[in-house]
Write a protein that holds these residues in place. Structure first.
Motif, mmCIF file in Angstrom:
data_model
loop_
_atom_site.group_PDB
_atom_site.id
_atom_site.type_symbol
_atom_site.label_atom_id
_atom_site.label_comp_id
_atom_site.label_asym_id
_atom_site.label_seq_id
_atom_site.Cartn_x
_atom_site.Cartn_y
_atom_site.Cartn_z
ATOM 1 N N GLU A 71 0.824 -1.211 0.000
ATOM 2 C CA GLU A 71 0.000 0.000 0.000
ATOM 3 C C GLU A 71 0.859 1.262 0.000
ATOM 4 O O GLU A 71 0.509 2.266 -0.634
ATOM 5 N N ARG A 72 2.000 1.212 0.694
ATOM 6 C CA ARG A 72 2.904 2.366 0.679
ATOM 7 C C ARG A 72 3.439 2.606 -0.725
ATOM 8 O O ARG A 72 3.506 3.751 -1.197
ATOM 9 N N LEU A 73 3.802 1.534 -1.429
ATOM 10 C CA LEU A 73 4.330 1.672 -2.787
ATOM 11 C C LEU A 73 3.252 2.152 -3.756
ATOM 12 O O LEU A 73 3.541 2.904 -4.685
ATOM 13 N N CYS A 74 2.014 1.724 -3.524
ATOM 14 C CA CYS A 74 0.910 2.182 -4.372
ATOM 15 C C CYS A 74 0.653 3.667 -4.158
ATOM 16 O O CYS A 74 0.416 4.417 -5.113
ATOM 17 N N LYS A 75 0.725 4.086 -2.909
ATOM 18 C CA LYS A 75 0.502 5.493 -2.589
ATOM 19 C C LYS A 75 1.566 6.379 -3.224
ATOM 20 O O LYS A 75 1.292 7.515 -3.634
ATOM 21 N N ALA A 76 2.801 5.854 -3.349
ATOM 22 C CA ALA A 76 3.892 6.635 -3.923
ATOM 23 C C ALA A 76 3.727 6.830 -5.423
ATOM 24 O O ALA A 76 4.256 7.782 -6.005
ATOM 25 N N SER A 77 2.975 5.921 -6.088
ATOM 26 C CA SER A 77 2.794 6.020 -7.540
ATOM 27 C C SER A 77 1.405 5.515 -7.911
ATOM 28 O O SER A 77 1.254 4.455 -8.522
#
Length: 935
Positions: free
Chosen positions: A649-655
């Protein structure tokens, strides 16, 4: 270098420009402008597209290089070249300056990869004289010349009109000017026709010709059966085309009107009669007498057991009354016989609606063939049961012009397939046939299909290609219920999903594959990319980050499976270099396409990749695409990047615009789907222990549930037996090393099950030698390309719990130390490289947030666990043992140096840094470690 080629395809001219590139600004600009303007004038006057390249060896200079060799030039300032085109306003007549500006594109700088470190470029200028700009215009120019004496740029006194002669730009001789200018009207007409043809290519590329073909050929049905008969009307078949008319061998052909004089020797007839019994006639056999020796065609044409083949171009020198026949008489007589034959078929033999007339235009069209169309059109009252196929637009255009006497061009277009490659027609029709041994097929830009022979597929060995008809070669009626159940249960136990799972679900032979919300999100993002939304990248990325075991790989493959009929899809085998994958991806995209500028996008799945590998692959693909200089609103390639992450979810939020997160957490609607699916599986008498991963997924991998679940399985396990020991070793690797496994060969060697050879079948079943608990915990994998089998724990969280519950009082450092002493595992040669890699990663692979891990660790998670749960000395001891066992790997020495200085053991740290440096004295990472010790 090249001359004029169809006006739309650019002609090319080379200039080495090596000396001029070193000159001062004024000299360089005048020289550059002189060459561009001369070339542009020639192209615009001839009405052809063109590209002039600076930095490619021409035929004038000789510096020990070959003509056409890429040498590149040093570019001091790009602005020098861009501003040099300001000479356009000085060199062209005032009335055409603005037109010239629009036709001459700005310079493009293409970097040259050179062995030396000096940066060099090829500078290219494109000329595009569209008909709307240049019509009725001619382009005389004065050329700029640098005067060495005055050190000023002057224009040539006399203006000149240039033209392309071969691969050169030459002035039109003064005596020929009037004739040349008079010919502008013809050249304008040629340019307009070329542009129209180019537009037609684009328009046809967007038509769903595959669907149109199947509908027209099958009278509206989407499949082919024996209910329709076909009348084929065709002309000369070139030798190369004979490879692509195999579909005709499977059509229920009643009769053929063949306008090829050589058909019976080397053409279509000679091939057809190898597969079918035929009766052959000459057209004059449709006279009442039948004087050519054959029985009258009227008598036998009604027989359905053989195809009647009518040679329409063969001419007997004598007609029925045995009088000599001249050419004109024969043409009139031929038309009369054609009418007799067509009338006989349509009025007396075949009822309307029971047959299709197929006009297959394989070569330039002559009028007798059009006469045949007009006869059928008249007898059948229109084109409802007529279809025309022409790969060549020129052949079709002539046909349509001649046929306008019977019907309008618009009517003809409705029943015609134009511009579709014959090989695509062949593949598309064959895919409709009720054959159990169909070849594999790929989608093409015309919305039809092309055949992918095994030999061609094998050339693209770095890709696992997903075909339109994937798995259709499986004979479903031969699959037992037990086999189908095993395929389904293997997936729900934790094995990676295979194409057969989707195929069986589509065939309704097993339950549907649950589509999670993330799959819909990924499909929507892919739609946006394919529509050209956002930035215009030639190589786009779609990222799927997922919790281990949450179904990320399943979602990625679901997307591929759903798109396989619309775009070309494949899975990248990351064991091959990015350069190899790039080469194969381009070949895969271009395969069997007529116009490579309008191919379908290619969707490439890459899983559990290294970030550097992905970036290198993307750069390779982008560089390869850029050299083609084709602008498209859609990307050439879409890299669907699927990777495990502890924090998706953190990686999705970043991009968020190109990333999907898949977690163990289920939405309310997903919970309903999973519970319903579990109930259906239980109704099939499937025990929960046989679908463990799916059961855990239904519980969202709740820690308490996993702990109780593993505790229940491990009750009464014999902790001293070999397979329990193997279970602990595999669990140690699976928990700490993502995507790790142990080859079946290693497991067999460890369990002492003997040597397996290819010449005889296994005399034992691996599973039968395992305890009941091991059979439930282990899952066997099989590589789809190498067919190598391996073993892993069903899920990494289960592996973690096994480590905890089977350890007792034994620390993990001791388990690792025992593993390092297992000579049967380290001595087994089959799959040794992979095994050593996983052992190495256990000790030195660090977690990084950039890879989707929760944190950035100083050491491998295993070493950090030992330091925290036990002590630093235990970690040092196990690293030293690994250093010795793994051939004194310098990077293990480096890790020992780091471990020592982080625990303020500086003398030992200095020693191990020196050991590492001794093995690799110039490695920057090891030198950095040495520097950290002294710091």
């Amino acid at each position: 270098e090249s001359g004029v080629n169809g006006l739309i395809t650019p002609c090319h001219e080379y200039k080495s420009f090596a000396i001029a590139a070193e000159l001062n600004k004024n000299q360089l600009q005048s020289k550059f402008a002189c060459e561009v303007i001369r070339f542009a004038s020639a192209c615009m006057n001839i009405r052809t597209n063109g590209t002039i390249h600076f930095g490619i060896m021409d035929s004038v200079e000789d510096r020990g290089c070959k003509h056409g060799q890429i040498i590149g030039i040093k570019v001091k300032e790009r602005e020098y070249y861009v501003d040099a085109l300001d000479y356009i306003e000085k060199c062209f007549c005032k009335t055409v300056q603005e037109i010239a500006r629009k036709c001459i594109h700005p310079p493009v700088f293409v970097e040259v990869i050179s062995k030396d470190q000096e940066q060099r470029f090829v500078v290219e200028v494109d000329i595009e004289p569209t008909s709307s700009l240049v019509k009725d215009k001619f382009f005389e120019v004065h050329l700029p010349k640098y005067n060495e004496d005055t050190q000023k740029v002057t224009l040539t006194k006399d203006h000149a009109l240039y033209q392309r002669l071969g691969a050169k730009s030459e002035p039109v001789p003064h005596n020929d000017l009037a004739t040349f200018i008079k010919g502008l009207q013809d050249r304008d007409a040629q340019r307009e026709a070329a542009e129209r043809s180019s537009i037609e290519v684009h328009a046809e590329g967007s038509q769903n010709l595959g669907r149109k073909l199947s509908i027209l050929l099958n009278d509206g049905k989407s499949y082919m059966d024996d209910s329709l008969r076909y009348i084929l009307v065709t002309n000369r078949c070139e030798k190369d085309d004979l490879n692509y008319i195999n579909f005709l061998m499977h059509l229920n052909i009643f009769c053929v009107f063949d306008f090829d004089e050589d058909s019976n020797v080397s053409g279509l007839y000679s091939k057809y009669k190898e597969h079918h019994a035929t009766r052959s006639y000459f057209l004059q056999d449709f006279s009442n007498e039948g004087k050519t020796g054959n029985p009258p065609a009227q008598k036998y044409l009604c027989l359905f057991d053989q195809t009647s083949w009518i040679f329409c171009n063969g001419r007997s020198d004598f007609l029925g009354d045995e009088k000599p026949c001249d050419e004109n008489t024969w043409i009139r007589t031929k038309k009369k016989y054609l009418k007799k034959a067509v009338t006989r078929i349509c009025d007396e033999i075949l009822p309307k609606g029971s047959f299709i007339v197929l006009f297959l235009l394989l070569s330039p069209v002559q009028k007798p063939l059009v006469d045949t169309f007009q006869e059928f059109y008249t007898e059948m009252n229109g084109t409802e049961y007529i279809i025309c196929i022409a790969e060549s637009r020129e052949n079709y255009r002539k046909w349509a012009n001649l046929a306008q006497a019977s019907c309008s061009t618009e009517t003809l277009e409705q029943c015609s397939i134009v511009g579709m490659k014959l090989s695509h027609v062949d593949a598309t029709v064959q895919a409709l046939l009720p054959s159990t041994a169909q070849p594999r097929h790929l989608p093409v830009s015309t919305r039809g299909l092309c055949t992918l022979p095994s030999l061609e597929e094998e050339k693209l060995f770095s890709l696992e290609i997903l075909c339109v008809d994937q798995c259709d070669d499986i004979k479903l009626d031969l699959l037992t219920e037990r086999e189908i159940q095993e395929i389904e249960q293997n997936f729900y136990r934790g094995r990676k999903i295979i194409w057969e799972n989707f195929w069986l679900a589509d065939k309704r032979r097993c339950g549907e594959i649950i589509e999670r919300e993330a799959c819909k999100d990924a499909s929507k993002l892919l739609d946006d990319i394919l529509r050209g939304s956002g930035l215009n990248y030639s190589v786009a990325k779609l990222k799927i980050f997922h919790h281990p075991g949450s179904g990320g790989s399943t979602i990625a493959r679901q997307v591929l499976w759903k798109r396989r009929k619309d775009i070309r899809c494949a899975v990248i085998k990351a064991s091959y270099s990015p350069a190899t994958v790039c080469e194969h991806a381009l070949a895969f995209r271009d395969y069997e396409e007529k116009d490579i500028s309008h191919c379908l996008p290619v969707l490439l799945l890459i899983e559990d990749y290294d970030e550097d590998y992905l970036e290198e692959l993307r750069n390779e693909l982008m560089d390869a695409v850029s050299t083609r200089k084709i602008n498209s609103p859609r990307p050439y390639f879409i890299l669907m990047c699927c990777r495990r992450s502890n924090d998706p979810e953190r990686l999705c939020k970043a991009s968020p615009l190109d990333t999907v997160a898949v977690t163990h957490k289920l939405t309310d609607s997903e919970k309903t789907l999973f519970r319903t699916k579990l109930e259906k599986l239980k109704q099939k008498d499937v025990k929960p222990e046989f679908i463990l991963t799916f059961v855990l997924m239904c519980e969202e991998f709740n820690e308490t549930y996993v702990r109780d679940f593993v505790g229940h399985i491990l009750q009464d396990i014999d902790r001293s037996c070999r397979d329990t020991c193997l279970m602990r070793y595999v669990a140690l690797l699976n928990f700490y090393v993502p995507n790790s496994y142990v080859s079946l060969s290693h497991c067999e060697a460890f369990l002492g099950l003997g040597v397996y050879t290819e010449r005889k079948s296994r005399v034992y079943d691996f599973k039968s030698h395992l305890s009941e608990q091991a059979r439930m915990i282990f899952i066997e994998l099989r590589d789809s390309t190498t067919y190598i089998s391996s073993v892993r724990i069903i899920h990494c969280l289960v592996a973690k719990e096994i480590l905890h519950q089977l350890s007792g009082n034994e620390p993990q450092s001791q388990l690792a130390m025992t593993l390092l002493q297992e000579k049967t595992l380290f001595g087994n040669r089959f799959g040794r490289d992979e095994f050593i890699k996983f052992i190495r990663d256990l000790f030195i692979r660090r977690d990084k947030r950039s890879r989707g891990d929760n944190t950035d660790t100083l050491f491998s998670p295993f070493i950090e666990h030992v330091c925290k749960a036990e002590d630093c000395e235990k970690a040092i001891d196990v690293l030293k043992a690994a250093y010795e066992i793994l051939g004194k790997d310098p990077f293990f020495a480096q890790q020992l140096a780091r471990l020592h200085y982080n625990n303020e053991k500086f003398k030992d740290a200095e020693h191990w840094a020196g050991v590492a440096k001794f093995h690799l004295p110039h490695d920057s990472y090891i030198l950095d470690t040495e520097g950290q010790v002294y710091r």
